[in-house]
Design an enzyme around this catalytic site. Structure first.
Site, PDB file in Angstrom:
ATOM      1  N   HIS A 114      16.119   2.335   5.624  1.00  0.00           N
ATOM      2  CA  HIS A 114      15.823   1.020   5.067  1.00  0.00           C
ATOM      3  C   HIS A 114      15.965  -0.085   6.119  1.00  0.00           C
ATOM      4  CE1 HIS A 114      15.304  -1.790   1.767  1.00  0.00           C
ATOM      5  NE2 HIS A 114      16.423  -2.402   2.067  1.00  0.00           N
ATOM      6  N   LYS A 139       8.994  -2.907  -7.481  1.00  0.00           N
ATOM      7  CA  LYS A 139       9.366  -2.619  -8.880  1.00  0.00           C
ATOM      8  C   LYS A 139       9.416  -3.873  -9.727  1.00  0.00           C
ATOM      9  CE  LYS A 139      13.463  -1.180  -7.217  1.00  0.00           C
ATOM     10  NZ  LYS A 139      13.377  -1.891  -5.915  1.00  0.00           N
ATOM     11  N   HIS A 185       0.832  -1.207   0.000  1.00  0.00           N
ATOM     12  CA  HIS A 185       0.000   0.000   0.000  1.00  0.00           C
ATOM     13  C   HIS A 185       0.872   1.264   0.000  1.00  0.00           C
ATOM     14  CE1 HIS A 185       1.052  -0.871   4.152  1.00  0.00           C
ATOM     15  NE2 HIS A 185       0.963   0.427   4.382  1.00  0.00           N
ATOM     16  N   CYS A 240       4.414   0.508   7.356  1.00  0.00           N
ATOM     17  CA  CYS A 240       4.485  -0.504   6.308  1.00  0.00           C
ATOM     18  C   CYS A 240       5.392  -1.617   6.843  1.00  0.00           C
ATOM     19  CB  CYS A 240       5.070   0.126   5.045  1.00  0.00           C
ATOM     20  SG  CYS A 240       4.890  -0.875   3.559  1.00  0.00           S
ATOM     21  N   LYS A 258       9.132  12.297   1.006  1.00  0.00           N
ATOM     22  CA  LYS A 258       9.245  11.008   1.723  1.00  0.00           C
ATOM     23  C   LYS A 258      10.722  10.654   1.875  1.00  0.00           C
ATOM     24  CE  LYS A 258       7.656   6.370   0.464  1.00  0.00           C
ATOM     25  NZ  LYS A 258       6.528   5.733  -0.257  1.00  0.00           N
ATOM     26  N   THR A 303       3.533   5.643  -3.435  1.00  0.00           N
ATOM     27  CA  THR A 303       4.714   5.601  -4.324  1.00  0.00           C
ATOM     28  C   THR A 303       5.734   4.541  -3.931  1.00  0.00           C
ATOM     29  OG1 THR A 303       5.658   7.335  -2.928  1.00  0.00           O
ATOM     30  CG2 THR A 303       4.659   8.049  -5.013  1.00  0.00           C
ATOM     31  N   ARG A 304       6.492   4.115  -4.941  1.00  0.00           N
ATOM     32  CA  ARG A 304       7.675   3.261  -4.762  1.00  0.00           C
ATOM     33  C   ARG A 304       8.719   3.724  -5.776  1.00  0.00           C
ATOM     34  NH1 ARG A 304       4.843   1.816  -1.165  1.00  0.00           N
ATOM     35  NH2 ARG A 304       4.442  -0.289  -0.403  1.00  0.00           N
TER      36      ARG A 304
HETATM   37  C1  LIG Z   1       7.907   1.613   3.377  1.00  0.00           C
HETATM   38  C2  LIG Z   1       8.197   0.740   2.207  1.00  0.00           C
HETATM   39  C3  LIG Z   1       8.850   1.255   1.115  1.00  0.00           C
HETATM   40  C4  LIG Z   1       9.167   0.453   0.021  1.00  0.00           C
HETATM   41  N1  LIG Z   1       9.790   1.003  -1.051  1.00  0.00           N
HETATM   42  C5  LIG Z   1      10.014   0.252  -2.139  1.00  0.00           C
HETATM   43  C6  LIG Z   1      10.545   0.839  -3.293  1.00  0.00           C
HETATM   44  O1  LIG Z   1      10.811   2.048  -3.321  1.00  0.00           O
HETATM   45  N2  LIG Z   1      10.737   0.065  -4.395  1.00  0.00           N
HETATM   46  C7  LIG Z   1      10.435  -1.262  -4.387  1.00  0.00           C
HETATM   47  O2  LIG Z   1      10.641  -1.918  -5.404  1.00  0.00           O
HETATM   48  N3  LIG Z   1       9.916  -1.855  -3.292  1.00  0.00           N
HETATM   49  C8  LIG Z   1       9.693  -1.134  -2.180  1.00  0.00           C
HETATM   50  N4  LIG Z   1       9.138  -1.700  -1.067  1.00  0.00           N
HETATM   51  C9  LIG Z   1       8.922  -3.151  -1.024  1.00  0.00           C
HETATM   52  C10 LIG Z   1       7.654  -3.589  -1.698  1.00  0.00           C
HETATM   53  O3  LIG Z   1       6.613  -2.701  -1.426  1.00  0.00           O
HETATM   54  C11 LIG Z   1       7.344  -5.018  -1.220  1.00  0.00           C
HETATM   55  O4  LIG Z   1       8.477  -5.840  -1.515  1.00  0.00           O
HETATM   56  C12 LIG Z   1       6.135  -5.587  -1.908  1.00  0.00           C
HETATM   57  O5  LIG Z   1       5.027  -4.718  -1.774  1.00  0.00           O
HETATM   58  C13 LIG Z   1       5.800  -6.951  -1.297  1.00  0.00           C
HETATM   59  O6  LIG Z   1       4.593  -7.398  -1.870  1.00  0.00           O
HETATM   60  P1  LIG Z   1       3.923  -8.759  -1.440  1.00  0.00           P
HETATM   61  O7  LIG Z   1       2.833  -8.980  -2.421  1.00  0.00           O
HETATM   62  O8  LIG Z   1       4.968  -9.795  -1.269  1.00  0.00           O
HETATM   63  O9  LIG Z   1       3.351  -8.518   0.051  1.00  0.00           O
HETATM   64  P2  LIG Z   1       2.009  -7.826   0.548  1.00  0.00           P
HETATM   65  O10 LIG Z   1       1.748  -6.572  -0.154  1.00  0.00           O
HETATM   66  O11 LIG Z   1       2.079  -7.765   2.042  1.00  0.00           O
HETATM   67  O12 LIG Z   1       0.889  -8.847   0.115  1.00  0.00           O
HETATM   68  C14 LIG Z   1       0.626 -10.041   0.807  1.00  0.00           C
HETATM   69  C15 LIG Z   1      -0.877 -10.183   0.904  1.00  0.00           C
HETATM   70  O13 LIG Z   1      -1.197 -11.466   1.391  1.00  0.00           O
HETATM   71  C16 LIG Z   1      -2.345 -11.347   2.203  1.00  0.00           C
HETATM   72  N5  LIG Z   1      -2.427 -12.529   3.062  1.00  0.00           N
HETATM   73  C17 LIG Z   1      -1.550 -12.893   4.022  1.00  0.00           C
HETATM   74  N6  LIG Z   1      -1.970 -14.011   4.640  1.00  0.00           N
HETATM   75  C18 LIG Z   1      -3.128 -14.366   4.049  1.00  0.00           C
HETATM   76  C19 LIG Z   1      -4.036 -15.447   4.268  1.00  0.00           C
HETATM   77  N7  LIG Z   1      -3.838 -16.355   5.236  1.00  0.00           N
HETATM   78  N8  LIG Z   1      -5.139 -15.524   3.493  1.00  0.00           N
HETATM   79  C20 LIG Z   1      -5.354 -14.598   2.518  1.00  0.00           C
HETATM   80  N9  LIG Z   1      -4.532 -13.542   2.293  1.00  0.00           N
HETATM   81  C21 LIG Z   1      -3.435 -13.431   3.043  1.00  0.00           C
HETATM   82  C22 LIG Z   1      -2.074 -10.064   2.958  1.00  0.00           C
HETATM   83  O14 LIG Z   1      -3.212  -9.535   3.565  1.00  0.00           O
HETATM   84  C23 LIG Z   1      -1.494  -9.184   1.878  1.00  0.00           C
HETATM   85  O15 LIG Z   1      -2.489  -8.443   1.214  1.00  0.00           O
HETATM   86  C24 LIG Z   1       8.806  -0.914   0.036  1.00  0.00           C
HETATM   87  C25 LIG Z   1       8.115  -1.448   1.133  1.00  0.00           C
HETATM   88  C26 LIG Z   1       7.805  -0.632   2.199  1.00  0.00           C
HETATM   89  C27 LIG Z   1       7.075  -1.238   3.371  1.00  0.00           C
END
Ligand SMILES: Cc1cc2nc3c(=O)[nH]c(=O)nc-3n(C[C@H](O)[C@H](O)[C@H](O)COP(=O)(O)OP(=O)(O)OC[C@H]3O[C@@H](n4cnc5c(N)ncnc54)[C@H](O)[C@@H]3O)c2cc1C
Length: 388
Positions: free
Chosen positions: A274, A350, A48, A317, A270, A51-52
């Site tokens: 890290h 990304k 959520h 986050c 922002k 931006t990234r």
């Molecule tokens: C502050 C911050 C800044 C960042 N900046 C960058 C950046 O500049 N550039 C970049 O490339 N990356 C960045 N990142 C990293 C990037 O945002 C994450 O690596 C990426 O969003 C991870 O996505 P995901 O789908 O793995 O996890 P999530 O987005 O957490 O998705 C996992 C989903 O699974 C769901 N879930 C979990 N358990 C269950 C269950 N039992 N049943 C059903 N659903 C479930 C959760 O509710 C969630 O919606 C940043 C992250 C943060 C926190």
């Protein structure tokens, strides 16, 4: 006859990685269900926020290589959906001229012919006003880098998935997974079966993997996402072509500090550290460590004098860290029809389009488009559930 509880693939977790995986599978004409525990959209995971940063600047060649195609895939999604998801700003990488980390960034970009501009102490302020480069530091700009509109991107990929016939069911928390030639997945709303399952549960990955008998060495940390007010609005604005930036290491910290130009909240920039405090994803808000903010205040006083060194907005986050900060993109060690995408270690957004492509390839048994050896589970000592 398949029913509405039988799928080619069930993807668990509708963050950026699960959503892109579901979309890629739907493009291959698979019948796909994407399950999400919370009401969409939500702010409780890692994808959520507005931006990234997107960049090719990396310490390792394999990430820089994947980003070549990834920029293309982001642009393809923009065209398909008619939505703008990326804005070029450039990324200023700063660090001690002779330090290992800074040189790794610089050399990886050079080796891979990433378009860059190097700024020395002498010409820096001419190009980047209102930023103080520390003595002995140098800077290199990754020109094509920029900002991804994160919330908009997540919504867009989910919409495109649904347009392809994919099904999203939110408020359906997966409570059990039963491996087998056909995998069954339980939620309070019922039981689904699928030829393959992809687990992209972000910070909850190990909670889900426990149902399949393994754990991966993941550490979940809470990040304070800080926005700092400009003393004069526009000093560090996206309109004024201020770039994203990354300090590899500095006087204040041995870990990265990064920032994005003011954009989503007018007049606020922002800037984050890290690294964060360890947490359980279900108790994120009980983690109240603010030591990162003290480090950021000192950095802002020294490096960004046009900002008020007190955060104006602090959001939350989570990162899901692996010991080496490399992702996990692999089959389950015991069940080849369970695929795992986890441990994106704070830099996975990304890569969403490529991660989706790779996880969809693993789930359909295709040969992955990239060498996945840096992302194998077996690089970690094995840990079964019973050994926990
Ligand atoms: C502050 C911050 C800044 C960042 N900046 C960058 C950046 O500049 N550039 C970049 O490339 N990356 C960045 N990142 C990293 C990037 O945002 C994450 O690596 C990426 O969003 C991870 O996505 P995901 O789908 O793995 O996890 P999530 O987005 O957490 O998705 C996992 C989903 O699974 C769901 N879930 C979990 N358990 C269950 C269950 N039992 N049943 C059903 N659903 C479930 C959760 O509710 C969630 O919606 C940043 C992250 C943060 C926190």
């Amino acid at each position: 006859m398949s029913t509405n509880r039988e799928f080619d693939c069930v993807v668990i977790g509708a963050g950026i990685q699960g959503s892109f995986t579901a979309y890629q599978l739907a493009k291959k004409k698979k019948k796909v269900l994407l399950l999400e525990q919370f009401i969409l959209p939500h702010t409780r995971g890692s994808s959520h926020g507005q931006t990234r940063i997107i960049r090719k600047a990396y310490e390792q060649d394999y990430y820089t290589h994947m980003m070549e195609e990834c920029y293309e895939l982001w642009a393809q999604l923009e065209r398909e959906a008619g939505v703008k998801l990326y804005r070029q700003t450039g990324l200023l990488v700063m660090g001690p001229e002779k330090s290992q980390s800074y040189l790794l960034y610089k050399n990886t970009m050079e080796r891979n012919k990433v378009p860059t501009v190097t700024l020395t102490h002498d010409n820096f302020s001419q190009h980047i006003p209102h930023v103080n480069l520390a003595d002995g530091d140098e800077a290199v700009v990754d020109i094509a880098a920029g900002v991804l509109y994160a919330d908009r991107a997540l919504k867009t990929v989910q919409m495109q998935f649904q347009k392809l016939g994919g099904v999203i069911r939110d408020t359906e928390k997966v409570t059990d997974i039963k491996p087998g030639p056909v995998v069954t997945v339980s939620t309070p709303a019922g039981v689904y079966s699928a030829k393959s399952v992809v687990i992209t549960a972000g910070p909850w990955a190990n909670k889900l993997l426990a149902h399949t008998g393994i754990q991966v060495p993941l550490e979940v940390v809470k990040l304070n996402v800080c926005y700092w007010k400009e003393k004069v609005p526009g000093t560090y604005g996206v309109q004024q072509r201020f770039p994203c930036f990354l300090l590899t290491e500095g006087e204040e910290s041995k870990y990265h500090i990064y920032g994005l130009p003011s954009n989503e909240y007018p007049g606020l920039v922002k800037v984050c550290y890290h690294i964060g405090g360890k947490t359980d994803p279900d108790q994120r808000d009980l983690q109240t460590d603010r030591s990162d903010i003290d480090i950021l205040k000192r950095f802002i006083q020294r490096c960004l004098p046009g900002l008020i060194p007190e955060p104006a907005v602090v959001e939350s986050c989570m990162y899901t860290m692996t010991p080496d900060s490399d992702f996990v993109l692999d089959h389950h060690p015991s069940y080849s029809n369970i695929v795992i995408g986890a441990g994106f270690s704070g830099h996975g957004f990304k890569f969403g389009p490529i991660v989706g492509k790779l996880l969809s390839e693993l789930s359909t048994g295709e040969v992955p488009s990239y060498d996945l050896s840096p992302f194998r589970i077996r690089r970690f000592p094995s840990k079964t559930k019973s050994a926990l």
